[in-house]
Design an enzyme around this catalytic site. Structure first.
Site, short mmCIF file in Angstrom:
data_model
loop_
_atom_site.label_atom_id
_atom_site.label_comp_id
_atom_site.label_asym_id
_atom_site.label_seq_id
_atom_site.Cartn_x
_atom_site.Cartn_y
_atom_site.Cartn_z
CG HIS A 18 11.66 -5.92 5.78
ND1 HIS A 18 11.48 -4.70 5.22
CD2 HIS A 18 12.60 -6.72 4.86
CE1 HIS A 18 11.69 -4.96 3.32
NE2 HIS A 18 12.32 -6.21 3.19
CE LYS A 42 18.34 -3.55 -6.30
NZ LYS A 42 17.68 -4.55 -5.46
NE ARG A 91 8.65 -10.95 -0.80
CZ ARG A 91 9.27 -9.92 -1.20
NH1 ARG A 91 8.68 -8.77 -1.58
NH2 ARG A 91 10.23 -9.91 -2.26
CB SER A 129 10.97 -1.79 -0.19
OG SER A 129 11.50 -2.56 1.38
#
Length: 160
Positions: A18, A42, A91, A129
């Site tokens: 990040h 979440k 990614r 993460s």
């Protein structure tokens, strides 16, 4: 005219991947707003306030970076901040498929806002993460994956 970019994300927690994307965006744009998504659906490890603090500690040397948070639609937040661009780090192809869908709907909602995709540094292509949390949960070091302040915060969370 000043160009403002938004780098949205959950940042639960912020990783070196990040940080790499944010720092690279800060070189290109006049102002970069890193904004933590407050997703009610979440169950994050860190609160929004904790994530903002960890981002501030991790990005303290950058004069043109602002840290904020939002909930609701990203495009509404982008318009509220009068930003020009959304920055999304990628990614892998799987990231692209999802982010293309999000960029397309944002473009439909407001065709004046562009989405820029930035490829991650290959050094961080495997990093997420979720992986960081899992490693830390099991006592593995994350020193080469996250800023020092984040590693300390992770250790505190998982030793409770």
């Amino acid at each position: 005219m000043q160009k403002t970019a938004i780098v949205p994300g959950s940042f639960d927690p912020v990783t070196l991947g990040h940080i790499d994307i944010i720092n690279r965006a800060a070189v290109i744009f006049d102002k970069v707003i890193v904004s933590v998504l407050n997703n009610q659906h979440k169950n994050p490890l860190f609160s929004v306030e904790e994530r903002i603090e960890l981002l501030q500690l991790s990005l303290k040397e950058q004069a043109n970076i602002e840290i904020d948070s939002f909930d609701g639609l990203l495009i509404d937040y982008v318009n509220q901040k009068e930003a020009d661009v959304i920055i999304k780090g990628l990614r892998a192809v799987s990231d692209f498929e999802y982010e293309l869908q999000m960029a397309s709907i944002n473009r439909k909602l407001d065709d004046k806002v562009e989405t820029f995709f930035m490829m991650t540094n290959p050094e961080y292509s495997y990093l997420s993460s979720s992986i960081v949390k899992e490693l830390s949960r099991h006592g593995a070091t994350t020193a080469d994956l996250v800023p020092e302040s984040v590693e300390k915060a992770l250790q505190e969370k998982f030793t409770r």
